[in-house]
Enzyme design. Structure first.
Site, PDB file in Angstrom:
ATOM      1  N   GLY A  41       0.834  -1.117   0.020  1.00  0.00           N
ATOM      2  CA  GLY A  41       0.021   0.200   0.080  1.00  0.00           C
ATOM      3  C   GLY A  41       0.736   1.232   0.224  1.00  0.00           C
ATOM      4  CB  CYS A  59      16.095  -1.299   3.819  1.00  0.00           C
ATOM      5  SG  CYS A  59      14.565  -1.543   3.255  1.00  0.00           S
TER       6      CYS A  59
END
Ligand SMILES: *Cc1c(COP(=O)(O)O)cnc(C)c1O
Length: 386
Positions: A200, A325
């Site tokens: 999302g 990340c």
């Protein structure tokens, strides 16, 4: 100070329409979709509507969509669920060396469970070659997982060709489509994929909500047991506001895709044209044309990416070096290494990922900020000869 967000591959802002659609499910529509009363039915209907909207974005059937907590969980479910369910048939998995950690780390864990994993190399442009996939296929290969587009360099993979090969050999084919869903057209049927992950918060929806498409008939087992939600595939009371937001985001993305991808492409090309022309010793990582409309990944010689990011941040421009990340680690990006960059080249990388709120003025401002920052850093650089 002007603040310009150009890190949409890390996350996107929530579209105002998405927020509006979600709010009632945080307040008066708090029912549990499993409850039989009207409160429950209201929530169930909202989840079902969202399923239809996500299915439409992928050209799937609503019954083939399973809601998860995001891209990472979808990748985990697809890989672990398919591998474990089919291990009697074989224990060999093929993936690429430039996957997101949500695939690479799962493969590593599966290797610990007795599976064997082949990591395919990529070309200088970041492409997985179909011939390499074909060569890697064995009698006991049960799963191929190749991402649709890379989150760092934006290269779009030849999924149809890999899908055709996988289909002929009767091997399941999963793709991490987190960077493509809502950005470029996705048709799971014509791509020939059996499983497709999306998230999302990469398409102007909420964080903590995602979905996995699983083609009807695919043999897969759940990795989270409990009350049997999501037709037994993913137990746990549904994140109703998140799912509603994901559905609305999918719908908006579909409506705006044609126009918005064209606009992104034009902003992207405006920026790369300017940067590559005006800044010496600069280049573009990734594929010149088979790339996401919103992705740019520059290399600057004699520059340290982290320092460049800080300079840009001070000028109000938010970008990234490598993936979000791995930005806390000093190791070179595994993607930039895989496309053949030397560590000193990959350390001078800058990822710009454009989005809905960005304008031509933003792009021009960012170009100047990059150029000034690169010039300033090079003046001070010990890396630079002379
Ligand atoms: C962001 C991202 C993920 C992880 O999705 P989350 O919803 O943040 O867990 C997986 N794969 C790719 C390619 C991504 O860009």
């Amino acid at each position: 100070m002007r603040r310009i967000y150009m890190d949409h591959a890390a996350t996107t802002p929530l579209a105002p329409e998405v927020l509006e659609a979600m709010i009632p499910y945080f307040s008066e529509r708090y029912g549990n979709p499993s409850s039989l009363h009207s409160f429950g039915r209201e929530a169930r209907e909202a989840v079902d509507d969202a399923r239809t909207e996500v299915a439409a974005l992928l050209n799937a059937e609503p019954s083939e969509i399973y809601f998860t907590s995001g891209g990472t969980e979808s990748d985990n479910l697809a890989l672990r669920g398919i591998a474990r369910k089919n291990k009697k048939k074989g224990r060999h998995i093929i993936t690429s060396s430039i996957e997101h950690p949500a695939v690479l780390e799962v493969c590593k864990a599966l290797a610990g469970e007795g599976f064997e994993v082949t990591y395919l190399p990529v070309t200088r442009e970041g492409l997985v070659e179909v011939g390499a996939v074909e060569e890697a296929v064995r009698e006991d290969t049960i799963l191929i997982s190749v991402m649709h587009a890379n989150n760092e360099i934006g290269t779009i993979q030849p999924l149809e060709e890999i899908g055709r090969l996988a289909g002929e050999k009767e091997i399941y084919f999963h793709t991490d489509g987190v960077q493509t869903a809502g950005k470029i057209p996705v048709d799971v049927r014509s791509l020939g994929v059996d499983a497709f992950s999306l998230s999302g918060h990469k398409l102007y929806g909420p964080k903590g909500a995602g979905a996995l498409y699983i083609r009807k008939g695919v043999r897969i087992e759940s990795i989270q047991q409990g009350g049997g939600h999501e037709r037994g595939m993913r137990s746990g009371t549904e994140n109703v506001p998140g799912i509603v937001g994901l559905g609305r985001a999918a719908m908006l993305a579909e409506e705006k895709m044609e126009e918005e991808s064209e606009r992104m492409r034009s902003l992207r090309d405006r920026m790369s044209g300017w940067v590559l022309k005006e800044i010496e010793d600069s280049w573009l990582n990734g594929h010149p044309v088979k790339r996401l409309p919103s992705n740019l990944n520059f290399g600057f010689r004699y520059i340290e990416g982290e320092s460049l990011l800080l300079y840009l941040d001070a000028k109000g421009v938010a970008a990234s070096t490598g993936s979000a990340c791995s930005s806390k680690k000093l190791a070179a990006s595994h993607v930039l290494s895989a496309i053949g960059l030397e560590p000193v080249e990959s350390h001078g990388s800058l990822r710009i990922t454009l989005g809905m709120e960005n304008t031509e003025e933003d792009v021009d401002y960012a170009c100047r900020a990059i150029s000034e920052s690169v010039a300033r850093l090079r003046e001070m650089s010990a890396l630079r000869p002379g």
